[in-house]
Write a protein that holds these residues in place. Structure first.
Motif, PDB file in Angstrom:
ATOM      1  N   THR A 287     -32.780  -8.689 -62.224  1.00  0.00           N
ATOM      2  CA  THR A 287     -31.438  -8.802 -61.664  1.00  0.00           C
ATOM      3  C   THR A 287     -30.793 -10.142 -62.000  1.00  0.00           C
ATOM      4  OG1 THR A 287     -32.050  -7.318 -59.843  1.00  0.00           O
ATOM      5  CG2 THR A 287     -30.100  -8.705 -59.537  1.00  0.00           C
ATOM      6  N   ALA A 288     -31.554 -11.220 -61.921  1.00  0.00           N
ATOM      7  CA  ALA A 288     -30.992 -12.542 -62.206  1.00  0.00           C
ATOM      8  C   ALA A 288     -30.493 -12.637 -63.645  1.00  0.00           C
ATOM      9  CB  ALA A 288     -32.032 -13.627 -61.941  1.00  0.00           C
ATOM     10  N   THR A 289     -31.161 -11.948 -64.562  1.00  0.00           N
ATOM     11  CA  THR A 289     -30.710 -11.941 -65.952  1.00  0.00           C
ATOM     12  C   THR A 289     -29.388 -11.204 -66.086  1.00  0.00           C
ATOM     13  OG1 THR A 289     -33.027 -11.928 -66.661  1.00  0.00           O
ATOM     14  CG2 THR A 289     -31.372 -11.396 -68.327  1.00  0.00           C
ATOM     15  N   TYR A 290     -29.251 -10.090 -65.396  1.00  0.00           N
ATOM     16  CA  TYR A 290     -28.008  -9.322 -65.438  1.00  0.00           C
ATOM     17  C   TYR A 290     -26.821 -10.142 -64.913  1.00  0.00           C
ATOM     18  CZ  TYR A 290     -30.490  -4.920 -66.426  1.00  0.00           C
ATOM     19  OH  TYR A 290     -31.238  -3.927 -66.997  1.00  0.00           O
ATOM     20  N   LEU A 291     -27.094 -11.065 -64.004  1.00  0.00           N
ATOM     21  CA  LEU A 291     -26.033 -11.857 -63.388  1.00  0.00           C
ATOM     22  C   LEU A 291     -25.872 -13.232 -64.026  1.00  0.00           C
ATOM     23  CD1 LEU A 291     -26.781 -11.034 -59.633  1.00  0.00           C
ATOM     24  CD2 LEU A 291     -24.920 -10.104 -61.045  1.00  0.00           C
ATOM     25  N   ASN A 292     -26.745 -13.585 -64.952  1.00  0.00           N
ATOM     26  CA  ASN A 292     -26.753 -14.918 -65.550  1.00  0.00           C
ATOM     27  C   ASN A 292     -25.474 -15.154 -66.362  1.00  0.00           C
ATOM     28  OD1 ASN A 292     -27.444 -16.765 -67.992  1.00  0.00           O
ATOM     29  ND2 ASN A 292     -29.100 -17.171 -66.540  1.00  0.00           N
ATOM     30  N   ASP A 293     -24.808 -16.279 -66.090  1.00  0.00           N
ATOM     31  CA  ASP A 293     -23.536 -16.575 -66.764  1.00  0.00           C
ATOM     32  C   ASP A 293     -23.701 -16.718 -68.273  1.00  0.00           C
ATOM     33  OD1 ASP A 293     -22.110 -16.507 -64.400  1.00  0.00           O
ATOM     34  OD2 ASP A 293     -22.269 -18.680 -64.042  1.00  0.00           O
ATOM     35  N   LYS A 294     -24.747 -17.426 -68.696  1.00  0.00           N
ATOM     36  CA  LYS A 294     -24.957 -17.605 -70.130  1.00  0.00           C
ATOM     37  C   LYS A 294     -25.237 -16.272 -70.816  1.00  0.00           C
ATOM     38  CE  LYS A 294     -27.805 -20.014 -73.573  1.00  0.00           C
ATOM     39  NZ  LYS A 294     -28.954 -20.922 -73.793  1.00  0.00           N
ATOM     40  N   VAL A 295     -26.074 -15.464 -70.197  1.00  0.00           N
ATOM     41  CA  VAL A 295     -26.396 -14.150 -70.755  1.00  0.00           C
ATOM     42  C   VAL A 295     -25.125 -13.328 -70.947  1.00  0.00           C
ATOM     43  CG1 VAL A 295     -27.493 -11.927 -70.231  1.00  0.00           C
ATOM     44  CG2 VAL A 295     -28.766 -14.059 -69.906  1.00  0.00           C
ATOM     45  N   ASN A 296     -24.264 -13.333 -69.955  1.00  0.00           N
ATOM     46  CA  ASN A 296     -23.040 -12.537 -70.043  1.00  0.00           C
ATOM     47  C   ASN A 296     -22.028 -13.129 -71.017  1.00  0.00           C
ATOM     48  OD1 ASN A 296     -22.868 -10.109 -68.024  1.00  0.00           O
ATOM     49  ND2 ASN A 296     -24.065 -11.697 -66.990  1.00  0.00           N
ATOM     50  N   ALA A 297     -22.010 -14.447 -71.132  1.00  0.00           N
ATOM     51  CA  ALA A 297     -21.113 -15.070 -72.109  1.00  0.00           C
ATOM     52  C   ALA A 297     -21.525 -14.708 -73.530  1.00  0.00           C
ATOM     53  CB  ALA A 297     -21.110 -16.586 -71.926  1.00  0.00           C
ATOM     54  N   VAL A 298     -22.812 -14.741 -73.793  1.00  0.00           N
ATOM     55  CA  VAL A 298     -23.326 -14.436 -75.131  1.00  0.00           C
ATOM     56  C   VAL A 298     -23.195 -12.950 -75.456  1.00  0.00           C
ATOM     57  CG1 VAL A 298     -25.419 -14.387 -76.550  1.00  0.00           C
ATOM     58  CG2 VAL A 298     -24.904 -16.397 -75.165  1.00  0.00           C
ATOM     59  N   ASN A 299     -23.314 -12.100 -74.423  1.00  0.00           N
ATOM     60  CA  ASN A 299     -23.350 -10.649 -74.635  1.00  0.00           C
ATOM     61  C   ASN A 299     -22.096  -9.941 -74.125  1.00  0.00           C
ATOM     62  OD1 ASN A 299     -26.258 -10.045 -75.676  1.00  0.00           O
ATOM     63  ND2 ASN A 299     -26.557 -11.507 -74.004  1.00  0.00           N
ATOM     64  N   HIS A 300     -20.987 -10.667 -74.044  1.00  0.00           N
ATOM     65  CA  HIS A 300     -19.666 -10.087 -73.768  1.00  0.00           C
ATOM     66  C   HIS A 300     -19.565  -9.410 -72.400  1.00  0.00           C
ATOM     67  CE1 HIS A 300     -19.140 -10.855 -78.039  1.00  0.00           C
ATOM     68  NE2 HIS A 300     -20.246 -10.160 -78.257  1.00  0.00           N
ATOM     69  N   GLY A 301     -20.370  -9.861 -71.443  1.00  0.00           N
ATOM     70  CA  GLY A 301     -20.308  -9.297 -70.095  1.00  0.00           C
ATOM     71  C   GLY A 301     -21.043  -7.986 -69.930  1.00  0.00           C
TER      72      GLY A 301
END
Length: 398
Positions: A319-333
């Motif tokens: 869950t923390a990965t799904y909500l991670n800001d960097k993860v979402n920035a790199v993967n377009h949300g």
């Protein structure tokens, strides 16, 4: 033992880190997905201790528990927080109250759509099945491009059942009732199945090739600009925006999977846990590896690393990965949207008879679409076949 995947290649590239930390040397052995269950079963039944760990489909777990080592004692001893995973992934690893794997690879469903074509008809992103059908019709009428692509063909690993389950559950039916009797041919099951096939047969907004499409064909139909929407696993994003797609990344949108019942119906999720072979001679070392490969920091590192197309992947389970800001920035949300799809999600039935049952069901769906068989009699016949399978297995209860 595991199937080829860029996520696993990314882990493999980092195995020297694990060896440096623990002194344990690990080797990945890849087996094509279509051969994986047979290979695991052959090794297990033969008493082989060659493989210490397996990656396996969640729906296979019921038939594999006799060959897997329960992990609960190790989880408790090391205080591993299983709450870091969405509930559907935790439940997917449990049979008979025991945990037989850790969630490593998983796929939520998403709706992928052409942003430009939705814009041309002034449509909002569909949130419900009926919205999807209406939007598909509007796009098709204006552009001439098929509104949506589906995969109804049999013989492709039961792929034509995934969206059927969305429709089945969305109308309030299920595979079996509380007494173990098939119930997918009840009124709700008939309505759900009718909704599934009507997209092509009645509404006529599905790509005409859908009757013979498998999952790859369905995805390729959108990637080649021949269909405006698809409903499929999230890994598809890299295909739709990749070098072999005719679409530009800015044309591809994604949203949570469409639902029924005012957005309350379940979606389908699929999981490939990693488990330890009961016949392993290195269970302690295998557990150390499981702790390392499930480390949250490693998961974030892999989904953010786009330096190598062979190891670039979006797959995550925590869950923390799904909500991670960097993860979402790199993967377009993508990950935040995927987490929305996982709310209330379910997995495939964990049945020892699942392959036999699924074979009956995939044939039934395919024949309804390709041959034009009526829904109710077809489901009644399938239910009778499934009941016989269940009786032979001892699952059926009167």
């Amino acid at each position: 033992m595991l199937p080829p995947a860029s996520q696993f290649r990314a882990q493999q590239k980092r195995l020297d880190q694990f060896e440096a930390l623990t002194g344990i040397k690990t080797t990945y052995s890849y087996v094509p997905y279509g051969q994986l269950l047979d290979k695991i079963t052959t090794e297990a039944v033969g008493g082989s201790s060659e493989y210490d760990l397996f990656s396996f489909q969640d729906s296979w777990m019921a038939s594999l528990v006799g060959y897997l080592n329960p992990l609960d004692a190790s989880i408790a001893a090391d205080k591993l927080d299983m709450g870091r995973y969405p509930e559907v992934f935790r439940e997917a690893c449990i049979v008979g109250g025991k945990t037989y794997g850790l969630p490593i690879r998983a796929h939520p469903q998403l709706l992928f759509y052409r942003k430009d074509l939705l814009g041309e008809v002034g449509a909002k992103v569909p949130a419900s099945w009926s919205d999807m059908v209406a939007t598909a019709g509007a796009i098709q009428n204006k552009s001439g491009i098929s509104g949506v692509a589906l995969d109804y063909v049999k013989g492709s690993g039961f792929q034509n059942l995934w969206l059927w389950f969305n429709c089945l559950w969305g109308h309030g039916s299920d595979l079996f009732d509380a007494a173990g009797q098939p119930r997918f041919n009840d009124a709700a099951g008939v309505a759900g199945t009718q909704a599934y096939v009507d997209v092509l047969l009645k509404d006529k907004v599905a790509n005409p090739g859908s009757s013979q499409f498998n999952e790859y064909d369905m995805v390729n139909s959108m990637a080649q600009g021949k269909s405006a929407m698809i409903m499929v696993w999230w890994w598809t994003y890299s295909v739709l925006t990749g070098d072999r797609s005719r679409l530009k990344p800015e044309q591809v949108g994604f949203a949570p999977m469409v639902r029924f019942n005012g957005g309350k119906s379940p979606t389908l999720a699929t999981l490939m846990p990693f488990g330890i072979s009961k016949q392993s001679r290195h269970k302690a070392a295998a557990w150390e590896y499981l702790k390392w490969v499930s480390n949250p920091d490693l998961e974030v590192e892999i989904v953010c690393d786009k330096s190598d197309p062979q190891t670039s992947d979006i797959v995550a389970t925590q869950t923390a990965t799904y909500l991670n800001d960097k993860v979402n920035a790199v993967n377009h949300g993508l990950h935040r949207v995927a987490l929305e799809s996982l709310k209330g999600a379910r997995i495939l039935p964990k049945l020892t008879i699942w392959p036999e049952v699924a074979s009956v069901l995939e044939t039934t769906i395919s024949e309804i679409v390709a041959v034009g068989k009526p829904v109710k009699p077809s489901l009644d016949d399938a239910a009778a076949q499934v009941a016989r399978i269940a009786r032979r297995s001892g699952r059926h209860r009167s």
